[in-house]
Design an enzyme around this catalytic site. Sequence first.
Site, PDB file in Angstrom:
ATOM      1  N   HIS A 122       0.857  -1.179   0.000  1.00 37.30           N
ATOM      2  CA  HIS A 122       0.000   0.000   0.000  1.00 37.30           C
ATOM      3  C   HIS A 122       0.898   1.235   0.000  1.00 37.30           C
ATOM      4  CE1 HIS A 122      -2.883   2.949   1.661  1.00 37.30           C
ATOM      5  NE2 HIS A 122      -3.844   2.116   1.303  1.00 37.30           N
ATOM      6  N   GLN A 202      -4.688  -5.608   6.690  1.00 36.84           N
ATOM      7  CA  GLN A 202      -5.611  -6.528   6.024  1.00 36.84           C
ATOM      8  C   GLN A 202      -5.569  -7.946   6.587  1.00 36.84           C
ATOM      9  OE1 GLN A 202      -7.874  -5.602   3.829  1.00 36.84           O
ATOM     10  NE2 GLN A 202      -7.175  -3.492   3.656  1.00 36.84           N
TER      11      GLN A 202
END
Length: 406
Positions: A122, A202
């Site tokens: 990310h 996540q």
Amino acid sequence: MLDIAKIREEFPILHQEVNGFPLVYFDNAATSQKPKKVIEALVKYYEGTNSNVHRGAHTLASQATEQFEQTREAARAFLNASSTEEVIFTKGTTEGLNLVASSFGRSQIQEGDEVIISTMEHHSNIVPWQILCEEKKAILKVIPMTDEGELIFEEYEKLLSEKTKLVSIVHVSNSLGTINPIKQYIDLAHRYGAVVMVDGAQSSPHFQLDVQDLDCDFFVFSAHKIYGPTGMGVLYGKKALLEKMPPYLGGGEMIKEVTFEKTTYNDLPFKFEAGTPNIGDTIALKYALDFMNEIGREKIAAHEQDLLAYATEQMKAIDRVKIIGEARNKVGVISFNVEGMHHFDVGMLMDANGIAIRTGHHCTQPLMHRLGIDGTVRASFAIYNTKEEVDRMVGSLRKIIAKFAK
């Protein structure tokens, strides 16, 4: 067997229509919905307890402090950290990553040192290290990945050296759902004396975590991904490392004594928690952790894997649909594109049918560049999702393709 219908009753937002259709919420990788107990905890704090923590002698301050610190213990248990001193409250994963880059990075990384990240990071686990390496004249290296969306461990081995000071790697890809064999990466990095940061934004919603078993040096996650409120997160760090690191922010709470000549810093974890914290959302996080623990994280994982397998099979049977990222080990995330359609158009048409999914590069532009695409449509699952909702998504997608795909 889980009673998903009963679980869904705990989520008020799910029981509404969007554009004339019952809502199907498949955007859980962006943020999860909140059960009643989390919402009620937040309201209860502001209606009955609202007070600053750690500073007041009065009753409300004591109550707020007790509830605030109960969340720290709940977070410690959630991660299986050895002590609450190792649990730092932040405003989310991004701040946790920046804290380590700013504090550990600026105090420990020198010119010529090397930092390793991966292709599937990310942006929040790329940009802080780029800033640090530019400032320190250090070198940023990137672990490559396969077309299927798996990191190449053999290439990672080649990147490591005695110059490697830190490895920062995502546990689960937000774009592809890939579960990285993180313990294997940590073990190898430690052989070279490198410190390892794990982005758990996540992984934290989907399965059991144990930072002591992983032996990671830092681990970060956000509350809003695990049925908790936005604007709140947790950084775990090994006590010995945190004690050596300078403060990230200066102000109240992170000090013991201040004079114009010198300031003495507070003990852990307060050294890294300057200013009035996000008290209400921190207190509410405990109720999100309780919610996950009451269901059982093994049961959550099993339900989501069942949904993933079912949805993958259904999606593969649709002409013109290409699944992006087919790693052997995944969480409940399906990224895909439709031949002859832009991903944004697919998302808008799905929304017209009451189906909430995410489109775009998902803050992973380098990953998209590696795959030769500019974005995907992403469906991501949570404990309250059902196979009937998958059927609605698949049926809607079939109709959209039949009508709009060129």
